[in-house]
Design a protein around this motif. Sequence first.
Motif, PDB file in Angstrom:
ATOM      1  N   CYS A  41       0.942  -1.231  -0.078  1.00  0.00           N
ATOM      2  CA  CYS A  41      -0.014   0.026   0.060  1.00  0.00           C
ATOM      3  C   CYS A  41       0.842   1.245   0.020  1.00  0.00           C
ATOM      4  O   CYS A  41       0.334   2.430  -0.326  1.00  0.00           O
ATOM      5  CB  CYS A  41      -0.833   0.060   1.036  1.00  0.00           C
ATOM      6  SG  CYS A  41      -2.116  -1.331   1.140  1.00  0.00           S
ATOM      7  N   PHE A  42       2.030   1.137   0.437  1.00  0.00           N
ATOM      8  CA  PHE A  42       2.850   2.114   0.281  1.00  0.00           C
ATOM      9  C   PHE A  42       3.766   2.407  -1.065  1.00  0.00           C
ATOM     10  O   PHE A  42       4.895   2.209  -1.006  1.00  0.00           O
ATOM     11  CB  PHE A  42       3.946   2.298   1.547  1.00  0.00           C
ATOM     12  CG  PHE A  42       3.341   2.285   2.804  1.00  0.00           C
ATOM     13  CD1 PHE A  42       3.073   3.639   3.484  1.00  0.00           C
ATOM     14  CD2 PHE A  42       3.029   1.198   3.653  1.00  0.00           C
ATOM     15  CE1 PHE A  42       2.242   3.588   4.679  1.00  0.00           C
ATOM     16  CE2 PHE A  42       2.212   1.282   4.811  1.00  0.00           C
ATOM     17  CZ  PHE A  42       1.923   2.449   5.329  1.00  0.00           C
TER      18      PHE A  42
ATOM     19  N   ARG B  15       3.491   4.943  -2.700  1.00  0.00           N
ATOM     20  CA  ARG B  15       3.768   6.555  -3.232  1.00  0.00           C
ATOM     21  C   ARG B  15       4.778   7.127  -2.552  1.00  0.00           C
ATOM     22  O   ARG B  15       4.658   7.109  -1.066  1.00  0.00           O
ATOM     23  CB  ARG B  15       2.573   7.309  -3.021  1.00  0.00           C
ATOM     24  CG  ARG B  15       1.593   7.237  -4.230  1.00  0.00           C
ATOM     25  CD  ARG B  15       0.377   8.388  -4.100  1.00  0.00           C
ATOM     26  NE  ARG B  15      -0.648   8.272  -4.780  1.00  0.00           N
ATOM     27  CZ  ARG B  15      -1.651   7.335  -4.891  1.00  0.00           C
ATOM     28  NH1 ARG B  15      -1.835   6.881  -3.530  1.00  0.00           N
ATOM     29  NH2 ARG B  15      -2.532   7.132  -5.722  1.00  0.00           N
ATOM     30  N   ALA B  16       5.762   7.742  -2.930  1.00  0.00           N
ATOM     31  CA  ALA B  16       6.750   8.791  -2.053  1.00  0.00           C
ATOM     32  C   ALA B  16       6.070   9.943  -2.025  1.00  0.00           C
ATOM     33  O   ALA B  16       5.618  10.508  -2.861  1.00  0.00           O
ATOM     34  CB  ALA B  16       8.188   8.441  -2.626  1.00  0.00           C
ATOM     35  N   MET B  17       6.385  10.651  -0.918  1.00  0.00           N
ATOM     36  CA  MET B  17       6.063  12.088  -0.644  1.00  0.00           C
ATOM     37  C   MET B  17       7.345  12.900  -0.438  1.00  0.00           C
ATOM     38  O   MET B  17       8.053  12.531   0.402  1.00  0.00           O
ATOM     39  CB  MET B  17       4.936  12.130   0.393  1.00  0.00           C
ATOM     40  CG  MET B  17       4.524  13.459   0.794  1.00  0.00           C
ATOM     41  SD  MET B  17       3.188  13.493   1.889  1.00  0.00           S
ATOM     42  CE  MET B  17       3.927  13.136   3.336  1.00  0.00           C
TER      43      MET B  17
ATOM     44  N   ILE C 271      -2.987  14.310   3.341  1.00  0.00           N
ATOM     45  CA  ILE C 271      -3.332  13.185   4.510  1.00  0.00           C
ATOM     46  C   ILE C 271      -4.295  13.169   5.314  1.00  0.00           C
ATOM     47  O   ILE C 271      -4.923  14.478   5.655  1.00  0.00           O
ATOM     48  CB  ILE C 271      -1.870  13.535   5.413  1.00  0.00           C
ATOM     49  CG1 ILE C 271      -0.550  13.579   4.620  1.00  0.00           C
ATOM     50  CG2 ILE C 271      -1.838  12.135   6.417  1.00  0.00           C
ATOM     51  CD1 ILE C 271      -0.607  12.324   3.671  1.00  0.00           C
TER      52      ILE C 271
ATOM     53  N   PRO D  69      -0.875   7.378  11.817  1.00  0.00           N
ATOM     54  CA  PRO D  69       0.270   6.664  12.276  1.00  0.00           C
ATOM     55  C   PRO D  69       1.487   6.719  11.353  1.00  0.00           C
ATOM     56  O   PRO D  69       1.227   6.807  10.255  1.00  0.00           O
ATOM     57  CB  PRO D  69      -0.369   5.278  12.422  1.00  0.00           C
ATOM     58  CG  PRO D  69      -1.654   5.427  11.508  1.00  0.00           C
ATOM     59  CD  PRO D  69      -1.967   6.781  11.457  1.00  0.00           C
TER      60      PRO D  69
ATOM     61  N   ILE E 151       4.945   4.819  10.521  1.00  0.00           N
ATOM     62  CA  ILE E 151       5.923   3.592  10.818  1.00  0.00           C
ATOM     63  C   ILE E 151       7.335   4.122  10.461  1.00  0.00           C
ATOM     64  O   ILE E 151       7.646   4.841   9.566  1.00  0.00           O
ATOM     65  CB  ILE E 151       5.693   2.734   9.796  1.00  0.00           C
ATOM     66  CG1 ILE E 151       3.995   2.172   9.946  1.00  0.00           C
ATOM     67  CG2 ILE E 151       6.408   1.477   9.936  1.00  0.00           C
ATOM     68  CD1 ILE E 151       3.867   1.330   8.765  1.00  0.00           C
TER      69      ILE E 151
ATOM     70  N   MET F 182       9.904   9.610   2.616  1.00  0.00           N
ATOM     71  CA  MET F 182       8.682   9.347   3.218  1.00  0.00           C
ATOM     72  C   MET F 182       7.638   8.683   2.293  1.00  0.00           C
ATOM     73  O   MET F 182       7.761   8.998   0.937  1.00  0.00           O
ATOM     74  CB  MET F 182       8.132  10.619   3.782  1.00  0.00           C
ATOM     75  CG  MET F 182       7.193  10.818   4.881  1.00  0.00           C
ATOM     76  SD  MET F 182       6.626  12.262   5.307  1.00  0.00           S
ATOM     77  CE  MET F 182       7.904  12.427   6.780  1.00  0.00           C
ATOM     78  N   ARG F 183       6.888   7.725   2.683  1.00  0.00           N
ATOM     79  CA  ARG F 183       5.969   7.244   1.793  1.00  0.00           C
ATOM     80  C   ARG F 183       4.496   7.319   2.587  1.00  0.00           C
ATOM     81  O   ARG F 183       4.208   7.506   3.742  1.00  0.00           O
ATOM     82  CB  ARG F 183       6.124   5.861   1.544  1.00  0.00           C
ATOM     83  CG  ARG F 183       7.566   5.516   0.765  1.00  0.00           C
ATOM     84  CD  ARG F 183       7.922   3.998   0.389  1.00  0.00           C
ATOM     85  NE  ARG F 183       9.228   3.833   0.009  1.00  0.00           N
ATOM     86  CZ  ARG F 183       9.534   2.641  -0.330  1.00  0.00           C
ATOM     87  NH1 ARG F 183       8.855   1.560  -0.232  1.00  0.00           N
ATOM     88  NH2 ARG F 183      10.800   2.576  -0.906  1.00  0.00           N
ATOM     89  N   VAL F 184       3.401   7.330   1.590  1.00  0.00           N
ATOM     90  CA  VAL F 184       2.226   7.505   2.002  1.00  0.00           C
ATOM     91  C   VAL F 184       1.251   6.317   1.417  1.00  0.00           C
ATOM     92  O   VAL F 184       1.677   5.890   0.465  1.00  0.00           O
ATOM     93  CB  VAL F 184       1.561   8.885   1.558  1.00  0.00           C
ATOM     94  CG1 VAL F 184       1.731   9.279   0.271  1.00  0.00           C
ATOM     95  CG2 VAL F 184       0.218   9.253   2.325  1.00  0.00           C
ATOM     96  N   ASP F 185       0.357   5.751   2.231  1.00  0.00           N
ATOM     97  CA  ASP F 185      -0.381   4.537   1.522  1.00  0.00           C
ATOM     98  C   ASP F 185      -1.439   5.041   0.728  1.00  0.00           C
ATOM     99  O   ASP F 185      -1.816   6.207   0.553  1.00  0.00           O
ATOM    100  CB  ASP F 185      -0.740   3.813   2.982  1.00  0.00           C
ATOM    101  CG  ASP F 185      -1.923   4.110   3.759  1.00  0.00           C
ATOM    102  OD1 ASP F 185      -2.349   5.255   3.467  1.00  0.00           O
ATOM    103  OD2 ASP F 185      -2.460   3.311   4.472  1.00  0.00           O
TER     104      ASP F 185
ATOM    105  N   ASP G 108      -3.868   7.730   4.837  1.00  0.00           N
ATOM    106  CA  ASP G 108      -4.174   7.670   6.316  1.00  0.00           C
ATOM    107  C   ASP G 108      -3.070   6.805   7.112  1.00  0.00           C
ATOM    108  O   ASP G 108      -3.268   6.541   8.439  1.00  0.00           O
ATOM    109  CB  ASP G 108      -5.515   7.030   6.751  1.00  0.00           C
ATOM    110  CG  ASP G 108      -5.750   5.708   6.332  1.00  0.00           C
ATOM    111  OD1 ASP G 108      -4.728   4.939   5.840  1.00  0.00           O
ATOM    112  OD2 ASP G 108      -6.870   4.803   6.312  1.00  0.00           O
ATOM    113  N   ALA G 109      -1.804   6.707   6.575  1.00  0.00           N
ATOM    114  CA  ALA G 109      -0.412   6.178   7.242  1.00  0.00           C
ATOM    115  C   ALA G 109       0.676   6.514   6.483  1.00  0.00           C
ATOM    116  O   ALA G 109       0.573   6.667   5.311  1.00  0.00           O
ATOM    117  CB  ALA G 109      -0.828   4.280   7.348  1.00  0.00           C
ATOM    118  N   LEU G 110       1.403   6.761   7.209  1.00  0.00           N
ATOM    119  CA  LEU G 110       2.955   7.218   6.582  1.00  0.00           C
ATOM    120  C   LEU G 110       4.056   6.131   6.933  1.00  0.00           C
ATOM    121  O   LEU G 110       3.799   5.352   8.073  1.00  0.00           O
ATOM    122  CB  LEU G 110       3.466   8.371   7.457  1.00  0.00           C
ATOM    123  CG  LEU G 110       2.191   9.733   7.032  1.00  0.00           C
ATOM    124  CD1 LEU G 110       3.102  10.980   7.993  1.00  0.00           C
ATOM    125  CD2 LEU G 110       2.421  10.108   5.645  1.00  0.00           C
ATOM    126  N   LEU G 111       4.814   5.873   6.200  1.00  0.00           N
ATOM    127  CA  LEU G 111       6.005   4.970   6.249  1.00  0.00           C
ATOM    128  C   LEU G 111       7.216   5.964   6.083  1.00  0.00           C
ATOM    129  O   LEU G 111       7.465   6.671   5.111  1.00  0.00           O
ATOM    130  CB  LEU G 111       5.981   4.100   5.179  1.00  0.00           C
ATOM    131  CG  LEU G 111       7.408   2.785   5.124  1.00  0.00           C
ATOM    132  CD1 LEU G 111       7.538   2.373   6.475  1.00  0.00           C
ATOM    133  CD2 LEU G 111       7.391   2.071   4.058  1.00  0.00           C
TER     134      LEU G 111
END
Lengths: 128, 128
Positions: free
Chosen positions: A98-99, A101-103, B3, B13, B15, B70-73, B77-80
Amino acid sequence: MDINFQKSGGLVPAIIQDERTGDVLMLGFMNPESLAETQRTGEVVFFSRSRNKLWKKGESSGHVLRVREMRVDCDADALLVRVEAVGPGVCHEGYRSCFFRAMDADGNTKIISKPAFAPEKVYRKEKF
Amino acid sequence: MDINFQKSGGLVPAIIQDERTGDVLMLGFMNPESLAETQRTGEVVFFSRSRNKLWKKGESSGHVLRVREMRVDCDADALLVRVEAVGPGVCHEGYRSCFFRAMDADGNTKIISKPAFAPEKVYRKEKF
């Protein structure tokens, strides 16, 4: 060890990590019942906040998440579930993770992953 | 991409993953202000739910988290956050990762990581 479900309103965030590659695949939430079902069956069951019910991952797609190891953090308010992800991907948009996309620091996003499957062939129409 | 902070009561959240090893180090929450600070400074700033204020990771220990990516799902609604973790570990209990305990299907836990540092030497007394 008692999991602290109170800090997120009766839920605990559960990070799903591919045991083989280390890739983070998704994040879901569990309530006590979905955690118990996950432990009982060995396959990941979340609590869907939008549908307000238990959500067995892969119930439509067949892309179930087999639990290989579960970890709990120091404060017992987050779970890390290391899994074997059955099928080409976990994301309903057709990606492995699900991740996908980079931001950047300005909030602009860019797709950094290749599609893994065609979602319209995998999910039944009523899912959408 | 906006976001979605609403699904977790004004928070999202985040990660934290070691970019080099792929290890999941911890999970924290961000509000819009802490996300903006993270993006502005390039080092992770959470929102502490227990202290109800911004929490720059490493403010006491020096163990800051430098953002590499940084990644977004899919649902935003969640960040990596893939990081370089400065110092021997991120956990206030003295481990590399906060996820240093495995939990079996009966809920029993076992420490599976080796201590990485002595927390009492790293954190000022007033932290506890």
